[in-house]
Motif scaffolding. Structure first.
Motif, PDB file in Angstrom:
ATOM      1  N   HIS B  34       0.991  16.393  -8.756  1.00  0.00           N
ATOM      2  CA  HIS B  34       1.238  16.899  -7.462  1.00  0.00           C
ATOM      3  C   HIS B  34       1.695  18.290  -7.359  1.00  0.00           C
ATOM      4  O   HIS B  34       1.363  18.914  -6.447  1.00  0.00           O
ATOM      5  N   VAL B  60       3.090   7.632   2.014  1.00  0.00           N
ATOM      6  CA  VAL B  60       4.335   7.067   1.408  1.00  0.00           C
ATOM      7  C   VAL B  60       3.822   7.104  -0.064  1.00  0.00           C
ATOM      8  O   VAL B  60       2.537   6.883  -0.347  1.00  0.00           O
ATOM      9  N   GLY B  61       4.682   7.680  -0.976  1.00  0.00           N
ATOM     10  CA  GLY B  61       4.351   7.684  -2.297  1.00  0.00           C
ATOM     11  C   GLY B  61       5.037   8.976  -2.903  1.00  0.00           C
ATOM     12  O   GLY B  61       6.172   9.238  -2.145  1.00  0.00           O
ATOM     13  N   CYS B  62       4.837   9.284  -4.064  1.00  0.00           N
ATOM     14  CA  CYS B  62       5.556  10.308  -4.563  1.00  0.00           C
ATOM     15  C   CYS B  62       5.624  11.393  -3.669  1.00  0.00           C
ATOM     16  O   CYS B  62       6.511  12.259  -3.754  1.00  0.00           O
ATOM     17  N   HIS B  79       3.090   4.095   5.583  1.00  0.00           N
ATOM     18  CA  HIS B  79       2.378   3.936   4.376  1.00  0.00           C
ATOM     19  C   HIS B  79       0.843   3.585   4.893  1.00  0.00           C
ATOM     20  O   HIS B  79       0.580   2.625   5.577  1.00  0.00           O
ATOM     21  N   GLY B 103      -1.870   9.554  -1.908  1.00  0.00           N
ATOM     22  CA  GLY B 103      -2.006   8.981  -3.361  1.00  0.00           C
ATOM     23  C   GLY B 103      -3.154   7.777  -3.169  1.00  0.00           C
ATOM     24  O   GLY B 103      -3.513   7.464  -1.992  1.00  0.00           O
ATOM     25  N   ASP B 104      -3.517   7.451  -4.208  1.00  0.00           N
ATOM     26  CA  ASP B 104      -4.413   6.177  -4.133  1.00  0.00           C
ATOM     27  C   ASP B 104      -3.788   4.810  -3.863  1.00  0.00           C
ATOM     28  O   ASP B 104      -4.661   4.244  -3.175  1.00  0.00           O
ATOM     29  N   GLY B 105      -2.680   4.821  -3.985  1.00  0.00           N
ATOM     30  CA  GLY B 105      -1.915   3.592  -3.410  1.00  0.00           C
ATOM     31  C   GLY B 105      -2.088   3.604  -1.924  1.00  0.00           C
ATOM     32  O   GLY B 105      -2.433   2.620  -1.064  1.00  0.00           O
ATOM     33  N   ASP B 106      -1.733   4.594  -1.293  1.00  0.00           N
ATOM     34  CA  ASP B 106      -1.532   4.931  -0.124  1.00  0.00           C
ATOM     35  C   ASP B 106      -3.117   5.022   0.760  1.00  0.00           C
ATOM     36  O   ASP B 106      -3.204   4.203   1.662  1.00  0.00           O
ATOM     37  N   ASN B 132      -4.056   9.021  -9.135  1.00  0.00           N
ATOM     38  CA  ASN B 132      -3.642   8.967 -10.661  1.00  0.00           C
ATOM     39  C   ASN B 132      -3.485   7.673 -11.326  1.00  0.00           C
ATOM     40  O   ASN B 132      -2.977   7.227 -12.260  1.00  0.00           O
ATOM     41  N   ILE B 134      -2.489   4.856 -10.246  1.00  0.00           N
ATOM     42  CA  ILE B 134      -1.254   3.860 -10.649  1.00  0.00           C
ATOM     43  C   ILE B 134      -0.480   4.188  -9.165  1.00  0.00           C
ATOM     44  O   ILE B 134      -0.514   5.056  -8.455  1.00  0.00           O
ATOM     45  N   TYR B 135       0.659   3.313  -9.005  1.00  0.00           N
ATOM     46  CA  TYR B 135       1.565   3.553  -8.157  1.00  0.00           C
ATOM     47  C   TYR B 135       2.693   4.373  -8.942  1.00  0.00           C
ATOM     48  O   TYR B 135       3.778   3.667  -9.438  1.00  0.00           O
ATOM     49  N   GLY B 136       2.670   5.721  -8.493  1.00  0.00           N
ATOM     50  CA  GLY B 136       3.844   6.358  -9.107  1.00  0.00           C
ATOM     51  C   GLY B 136       5.173   6.154  -8.761  1.00  0.00           C
ATOM     52  O   GLY B 136       6.110   5.816  -9.324  1.00  0.00           O
ATOM     53  N   MET B 137       5.493   6.262  -7.349  1.00  0.00           N
ATOM     54  CA  MET B 137       6.761   6.123  -6.717  1.00  0.00           C
ATOM     55  C   MET B 137       7.495   4.871  -7.176  1.00  0.00           C
ATOM     56  O   MET B 137       8.705   4.996  -7.312  1.00  0.00           O
ATOM     57  N   THR B 138       6.925   3.738  -7.114  1.00  0.00           N
ATOM     58  CA  THR B 138       7.499   2.734  -7.107  1.00  0.00           C
ATOM     59  C   THR B 138       7.707   1.887  -8.643  1.00  0.00           C
ATOM     60  O   THR B 138       8.244   0.915  -8.771  1.00  0.00           O
TER      61      THR B 138
HETATM   62  C1  LIG Z   1       4.764  -0.689   4.430  1.00  0.00           C
HETATM   63  C2  LIG Z   1       5.095  -0.218   2.874  1.00  0.00           C
HETATM   64  N1  LIG Z   1       4.804  -1.059   1.786  1.00  0.00           N
HETATM   65  C3  LIG Z   1       4.918  -0.866   0.517  1.00  0.00           C
HETATM   66  C4  LIG Z   1       5.839   0.346   0.248  1.00  0.00           C
HETATM   67  C5  LIG Z   1       6.310   0.633  -1.050  1.00  0.00           C
HETATM   68  N2  LIG Z   1       5.550   1.632  -1.830  1.00  0.00           N
HETATM   69  C6  LIG Z   1       6.047   3.152  -1.676  1.00  0.00           C
HETATM   70  S1  LIG Z   1       5.103   3.998  -2.319  1.00  0.00           S
HETATM   71  C7  LIG Z   1       3.858   3.005  -2.705  1.00  0.00           C
HETATM   72  C8  LIG Z   1       2.645   3.254  -3.522  1.00  0.00           C
HETATM   73  C9  LIG Z   1       2.597   4.655  -4.002  1.00  0.00           C
HETATM   74  O1  LIG Z   1       1.602   4.782  -4.833  1.00  0.00           O
HETATM   75  P1  LIG Z   1       0.325   6.198  -4.429  1.00  0.00           P
HETATM   76  O2  LIG Z   1      -0.104   6.234  -3.110  1.00  0.00           O
HETATM   77  O3  LIG Z   1      -0.612   6.001  -5.406  1.00  0.00           O
HETATM   78  O4  LIG Z   1       1.168   7.539  -4.862  1.00  0.00           O
HETATM   79  P2  LIG Z   1       1.785   8.109  -6.094  1.00  0.00           P
HETATM   80  O5  LIG Z   1       3.310   7.541  -5.965  1.00  0.00           O
HETATM   81  O6  LIG Z   1       1.296   7.461  -7.324  1.00  0.00           O
HETATM   82  O7  LIG Z   1       1.627   9.630  -5.756  1.00  0.00           O
HETATM   83  C10 LIG Z   1       4.505   1.585  -2.295  1.00  0.00           C
HETATM   84  C11 LIG Z   1       3.641   0.541  -2.560  1.00  0.00           C
HETATM   85  C12 LIG Z   1       6.255   0.943   1.429  1.00  0.00           C
HETATM   86  N3  LIG Z   1       7.233   2.131   1.267  1.00  0.00           N
HETATM   87  N4  LIG Z   1       5.882   0.516   2.421  1.00  0.00           N
END
Ligand SMILES: Cc1ncc(C[n+]2csc(CCOP(=O)(O)OP(=O)(O)O)c2C)c(N)n1
Ligand code: SF4
Ligand code: SF4
Ligand code: SF4
Lengths: 75, 254
Positions: B34, B60-62, B79, B103-106, B132, B134-138
């Motif tokens: 990042h 939302v994410g790291c 998110h 991020g990839d989760g987002d 990356n 993976i879900y980094g932040m959580t």
């Molecule tokens: C509506 C909602 N659902 C779930 C979450 C929990 N949450 C926070 S970050 C995240 C995923 C982050 O992963 P990514 O987007 O890959 O980013 P990274 O942290 O790896 O950079 C989730 C599921 C949230 N904050 N809000």
């Protein structure tokens, strides 16, 4: 080819000791401090072999935290 | 022998942190991709002279706190909703340079619909996609992009495609959409890779201002904390395992 000499300044307080600059340096100029740590507890990067630096900036470019400033002169 | 003092002069400067990146200590783990991508965003915006005209949408994410580190205007989206927010911002202020940072989760899980439809509408925005795997932040849970066999906290024995489905190459999907003008996959683990990635990012931003449609720049990235490796090991692991499945290069450039 003109000879070059470089040097770097590391913002040791910002450094997180990730070692990516050490790995990126083609001249093995950089190392992580063996004992010393910064306020956050990280072994920061420093010039272990300052004479070797060629100012290529690879260390600065790869540093995720923007800790490294690079200078270069042609001799 | 020339001394360090004689070299350290403004006229000899060859690299320093971009001005737009402020001195706030970034919360990212040591070695996190990042940070490198943040620097590239700051450098490109600066070099384009768009400091006062750029609006980022953070995810939302790291990268949720990206707005604390790069001194441009920002909106923080719920998110996955960054491309929808960016759509509104760009349509209301077409003279602004608008991008999302996700991020990839987002982008590829909760925000799949927003991502695909923004690209399909050809919104004149840039989507910066940090993959990356993976879900980094959580805490390192499986993402849609997690590789087959890759261990995460929610697939501790490795991703089983029979149970968890296949890793999602969302950039390849987006490249099929008529609204997307530029889709490229880059990385930031070495100095040459970073220079290339910067050119790609610049092109994406220029496309958005030229009204050519949506540009998506995927950065195949590391998450050393989630992957449970050192940053140096993570870069190697990425090259050996991520690049074969997520090959670098342009997927579309029109
Ligand atoms: C509506 C909602 N659902 C779930 C979450 C929990 N949450 C926070 S970050 C995240 C995923 C982050 O992963 P990514 O987007 O890959 O980013 P990274 O942290 O790896 O950079 C989730 C599921 C949230 N904050 N809000
Ligand atoms: S400028 Fe190049 S040679 Fe000098 S320390 Fe950095 S990477 Fe090594
Ligand atoms: S790359 Fe940057 S943060 Fe990492 S050890 Fe080197 S100076 Fe420190
Ligand atoms: S958890 Fe992963 S993605 Fe998040 S800051 Fe740490 S290394 Fe980066």
């Amino acid at each position: 080819m003109a000879k070059v000499k470089g040097t770097v300044l590391v913002n040791t307080e910002r450094c997180k000791g990730c070692e990516l600059c050490v790995e990126a340096c083609p001249t093995k100029t950089l190392a992580l401090a063996k004992k010393e740590v910064n306020d956050r507890g990280y072994h920061y990067a420093y010039m272990e072999n300052p004479d070797a630096c060629i100012g290529c900036a690879a260390c600065g470019i790869v540093c995720p935290d923007g800790c490294i400033t690079v200078y270069k002169v042609k001799l | 022998m020339i001394t360090a003092e004689e070299i350290i002069k403004p006229e000899n400067l060859v690299y320093t942190k971009p001005k737009l990146m402020n001195d706030t200590h970034m919360h990212y783990c040591p070695g996190c991709s990042h940070g490198v991508v943040h620097k590239l965003v700051a450098e490109v915006v600066e070099e384009m002279g768009m400091e006062e005209k750029t609006i980022g949408v953070s995810p939302v994410g790291c990268a949720v706190f990206a707005y604390n580190y790069i001194d441009i205007d920002w909106v923080e989206a719920a998110h996955g909703r960054a491309p929808a927010v960016a759509t509104a911002v760009k349509r209301l202020s077409p003279d602004k340079m608008v991008f999302t940072y996700q991020g990839d989760g987002d982008l590829a899980a909760i925000g799949t619909a927003e991502t695909i439809h923004a690209c399909n509408r050809g919104e004149n925005i840039v989507i910066i996609f940090i993959n990356n795997a993976i879900y980094g932040m959580t805490g390192g849970q499986m993402a849609p992009t997690t590789l087959e066999g890759m261990k995460t906290s929610t697939c501790p024995f490795g991703r089983d495609v029979k149970l968890n489905g296949y890793p999602l190459k969302i950039s390849n999907l987006i490249a099929q959409l008529d609204g997307a003008c530029y889709v490229t996959r880059q990385s930031v683990q070495t100095s040459p890779a970073i220079k290339k990635a910067k050119k790609a990012l610049r092109q994406a931003f220029e496309n958005s201002m030229a009204g050519k449609g949506t540009s998506l720049v995927e950065f195949v990235s590391t998450c050393s904390s989630g992957w449970k490796m050192t940053p140096v090991q993570s870069n190697k692991w990425m090259e050996e395992n991520m690049f074969p499945f997520y090959p670098l290069g342009d997927l579309k450039n029109e």
